[in-house]
Motif scaffolding. Structure first.
Motif, short mmCIF file in Angstrom:
data_model
loop_
_atom_site.label_atom_id
_atom_site.label_comp_id
_atom_site.label_asym_id
_atom_site.label_seq_id
_atom_site.Cartn_x
_atom_site.Cartn_y
_atom_site.Cartn_z
N CYS A 163 -5.46 46.85 26.13
CA CYS A 163 -6.71 47.19 26.81
C CYS A 163 -7.90 46.56 26.08
O CYS A 163 -8.81 46.02 26.71
CB CYS A 163 -6.87 48.70 26.89
N LYS A 164 -7.88 46.63 24.75
CA LYS A 164 -8.96 46.01 23.97
C LYS A 164 -8.99 44.51 24.20
O LYS A 164 -10.05 43.90 24.33
CB LYS A 164 -8.78 46.33 22.48
N MET A 165 -7.82 43.87 24.26
CA MET A 165 -7.76 42.44 24.50
C MET A 165 -8.30 42.09 25.88
O MET A 165 -9.09 41.15 26.05
CB MET A 165 -6.31 41.94 24.37
N ALA A 166 -7.87 42.84 26.90
CA ALA A 166 -8.28 42.54 28.27
C ALA A 166 -9.79 42.72 28.44
O ALA A 166 -10.46 41.88 29.05
CB ALA A 166 -7.53 43.44 29.25
N ALA B 231 -4.92 42.66 32.42
CA ALA B 231 -3.59 42.44 31.89
C ALA B 231 -2.58 43.20 32.74
O ALA B 231 -2.73 44.40 32.95
CB ALA B 231 -3.51 42.91 30.44
N VAL B 232 -1.59 42.50 33.23
CA VAL B 232 -0.54 43.09 34.05
C VAL B 232 0.73 43.20 33.22
O VAL B 232 1.21 42.20 32.67
CB VAL B 232 -0.27 42.26 35.32
N VAL B 233 1.27 44.40 33.10
CA VAL B 233 2.48 44.64 32.30
C VAL B 233 3.66 44.89 33.23
O VAL B 233 3.59 45.74 34.12
CB VAL B 233 2.30 45.86 31.36
N ASP B 234 4.73 44.14 33.02
CA ASP B 234 5.98 44.36 33.74
C ASP B 234 6.78 45.36 32.91
O ASP B 234 7.42 44.99 31.92
CB ASP B 234 6.73 43.04 33.89
N ALA B 235 6.74 46.64 33.28
CA ALA B 235 7.33 47.69 32.45
C ALA B 235 8.82 47.46 32.21
O ALA B 235 9.33 47.77 31.12
CB ALA B 235 7.12 49.05 33.12
N ALA B 236 9.53 46.89 33.18
CA ALA B 236 10.97 46.67 33.04
C ALA B 236 11.28 45.59 32.02
O ALA B 236 12.41 45.51 31.52
CB ALA B 236 11.57 46.31 34.39
N ALA B 237 10.30 44.75 31.68
CA ALA B 237 10.54 43.64 30.75
C ALA B 237 10.23 44.01 29.30
O ALA B 237 10.52 43.24 28.39
CB ALA B 237 9.69 42.43 31.16
N VAL B 238 9.63 45.18 29.08
CA VAL B 238 9.23 45.58 27.72
C VAL B 238 10.46 46.03 26.94
O VAL B 238 11.19 46.93 27.38
CB VAL B 238 8.18 46.71 27.77
N PRO B 239 10.73 45.45 25.76
CA PRO B 239 11.91 45.84 24.98
C PRO B 239 11.63 47.09 24.14
O PRO B 239 10.51 47.31 23.67
CB PRO B 239 12.13 44.62 24.08
N VAL C 158 -4.47 38.03 34.36
CA VAL C 158 -4.93 37.59 35.67
C VAL C 158 -6.45 37.79 35.73
O VAL C 158 -7.04 38.42 34.85
CB VAL C 158 -4.23 38.39 36.80
N PRO C 159 -7.11 37.24 36.76
CA PRO C 159 -8.56 37.47 36.87
C PRO C 159 -8.89 38.95 36.89
O PRO C 159 -8.11 39.78 37.37
CB PRO C 159 -8.90 36.80 38.21
N ALA C 160 -10.04 39.30 36.37
CA ALA C 160 -10.45 40.69 36.23
C ALA C 160 -10.44 41.40 37.59
O ALA C 160 -10.97 40.89 38.57
CB ALA C 160 -11.82 40.79 35.60
N GLY C 161 -9.83 42.58 37.61
CA GLY C 161 -9.79 43.38 38.82
C GLY C 161 -10.45 44.73 38.61
O GLY C 161 -11.32 44.88 37.75
N ALA C 162 -10.00 45.71 39.36
CA ALA C 162 -10.61 47.04 39.28
C ALA C 162 -10.32 47.73 37.96
O ALA C 162 -11.08 48.59 37.53
CB ALA C 162 -10.13 47.91 40.44
N HIS C 163 -9.20 47.38 37.31
CA HIS C 163 -8.80 47.98 36.04
C HIS C 163 -8.47 46.89 35.03
O HIS C 163 -7.89 45.86 35.41
CB HIS C 163 -7.58 48.88 36.21
N PRO C 164 -8.78 47.11 33.75
CA PRO C 164 -8.36 46.14 32.74
C PRO C 164 -6.85 46.05 32.58
O PRO C 164 -6.31 45.02 32.19
CB PRO C 164 -8.99 46.67 31.45
N LEU C 165 -6.14 47.16 32.90
CA LEU C 165 -4.69 47.20 32.76
C LEU C 165 -4.03 47.59 34.08
O LEU C 165 -4.51 48.47 34.79
CB LEU C 165 -4.27 48.23 31.71
N VAL C 166 -2.90 46.94 34.37
CA VAL C 166 -2.07 47.27 35.52
C VAL C 166 -0.63 47.32 35.03
O VAL C 166 -0.16 46.39 34.36
CB VAL C 166 -2.21 46.23 36.65
N VAL C 167 0.08 48.39 35.36
CA VAL C 167 1.50 48.51 35.05
C VAL C 167 2.28 48.46 36.34
O VAL C 167 1.98 49.21 37.28
CB VAL C 167 1.81 49.82 34.29
N ARG C 168 3.24 47.59 36.41
CA ARG C 168 4.01 47.46 37.66
C ARG C 168 5.50 47.65 37.40
O ARG C 168 5.95 47.62 36.27
CB ARG C 168 3.76 46.09 38.29
#
Length: 341
Positions: free
Chosen positions: A246-249, A256-264, A331-341
């Motif tokens: 979040c601080k980075m974004a 920043a979009v996080v693919d939850a299934a890809a996180v180890p 990705v380009p800035a959207g409504a939220h700094p973070l998105v989890v999918r």
């Protein structure tokens, strides 16, 4: 997994002297931002140019050295915390690796460190303190970093860490405010350290794979990021993956979009969370990022794991690094700094 056997000579385990453990003891990010708000550099002409400072809460300070024949910049940081494991030698190794990580996170190379030690001298024997310092010394040696003394205080709660000075090429830094849309996000260590450490504190179970992860230096990850041409990175510690991301974004003006299934995750992390071994630091992390995050269909378990307070975690790099998993993208800035999918 084994049972803790370290004897402090007091009938109480080392982690029992800490109100929390490791980087989970950090002041929550929202509260910290309020504390440092408005504390800008004092006007004037200090010796050297501040390249990375307080503005975006980056991992270390960087100052360009005037007159340096090779154009290098100095890197400075400090990090310390309460016992995260019962074995004093391992605690020292973990704390040293964690402090050195701040230098690697900005693309630097550590040169010299000084110890920071708080010790309940009337309660815990100094033989244990010596083991803590020995652990820090051994990890610093692996990093090629000198240890030149330090500072100690009598304190009812034991704490240990290091202040580290290093060097970096100011033209090839890793910062948390230089992320750009279209760049993948790579994580170099698995998550789950926080819940395993909390389980260790509660039960005495020893998770050797978690200790191995925490004592692993981020030197190779930093070098790989620079070799790949990355310019944006941070390490993942007490604020959890989501907090640091979040601080980075926000600093970079992207989402920043996080693919939850890809996180180890480390083995046993999910089971430990389901058993209730969640630190207060992790819950505070989640409370802070929640208003800034579109969680989609992610449930509470996934949210807590992504916010898990890490100690000596890996690097989060805006860029693709060989051998490390890609966990999302900018990705380009959207409504939220973070998105989890």
């Amino acid at each position: 997994m084994t049972q803790a056997t370290t004897d402090t000579g007091t009938g109480k385990r080392l982690t029992g002297y800490a109100h929390g453990g490791g980087c989970a003891c950090k002041i929550p990010p929202g509260e910290l931002e309020e504390v440092v708000s408005g504390l800008d550099a004092v006007p004037g002409s200090p010796n050297g140019e501040l390249v990375i400072g307080l503005d975006t809460g980056d991992d270390a300070a960087v100052v360009r050295l005037p007159g340096s024949p090779d154009g290098l910049a100095a890197v400075a940081t400090a990090d310390f915390f309460t016992p995260v494991v019962d074995d004093p030698y391992d605690w020292g190794r973990i704390a040293a690796a964690n402090a050195l990580s701040d230098v690697y996170a900005v693309g630097g190379r550590p040169l010299v460190a000084v110890n920071l030690l708080a010790w309940p001298r009337d309660v815990l024997p100094f033989d244990l303190a010596r083991e803590v310092l020995r652990g820090g010394l051994d990890v610093a040696a692996l990093a090629g970093c000198h240890v030149g003394g330090g500072h100690s205080v009598d304190d009812p709660e034991p704490k240990y860490g290091m202040a580290v000075t290093g060097v970096a090429d100011p033209a090839r830094l890793l910062r948390n405010d230089t992320g750009r849309p279209g760049v993948p996000l790579t994580l170099t260590k698995p998550l789950g350290i926080g819940v395993l450490n909390n389980r260790h504190k509660a039960t005495g179970e020893v998770f050797e794979h978690a200790v191995a992860t925490m004592t692993e230096l981020n030197a190779d990850a930093s070098a790989a990021a620079l070799a790949a041409g990355a310019v944006c990175a941070t390490d993942v510690t007490g604020f959890g993956l989501l907090g640091h991301l979040c601080k980075m974004a926000r600093a970079s003006g992207v989402t920043a979009v996080v693919d939850a299934a890809a996180v180890p995750y480390l083995d046993g992390a999910r089971e430990s969370l389901r058993a209730g071994y969640v630190s207060g630091g992790t819950r505070r992390n989640l409370d802070w990022v929640a208003p800034h995050t579109d969680f989609g269909g992610a449930g509470e378990e996934e949210r807590l794991l992504l916010a898990d307070a890490q100690t000596s975690g890996g690097l989060l790099i805006a860029g693709e690094i060989p051998g490390a998993p890609v966990i999302g993208e900018l990705v380009p800035a959207g409504a939220h700094p973070l998105v989890v999918r």
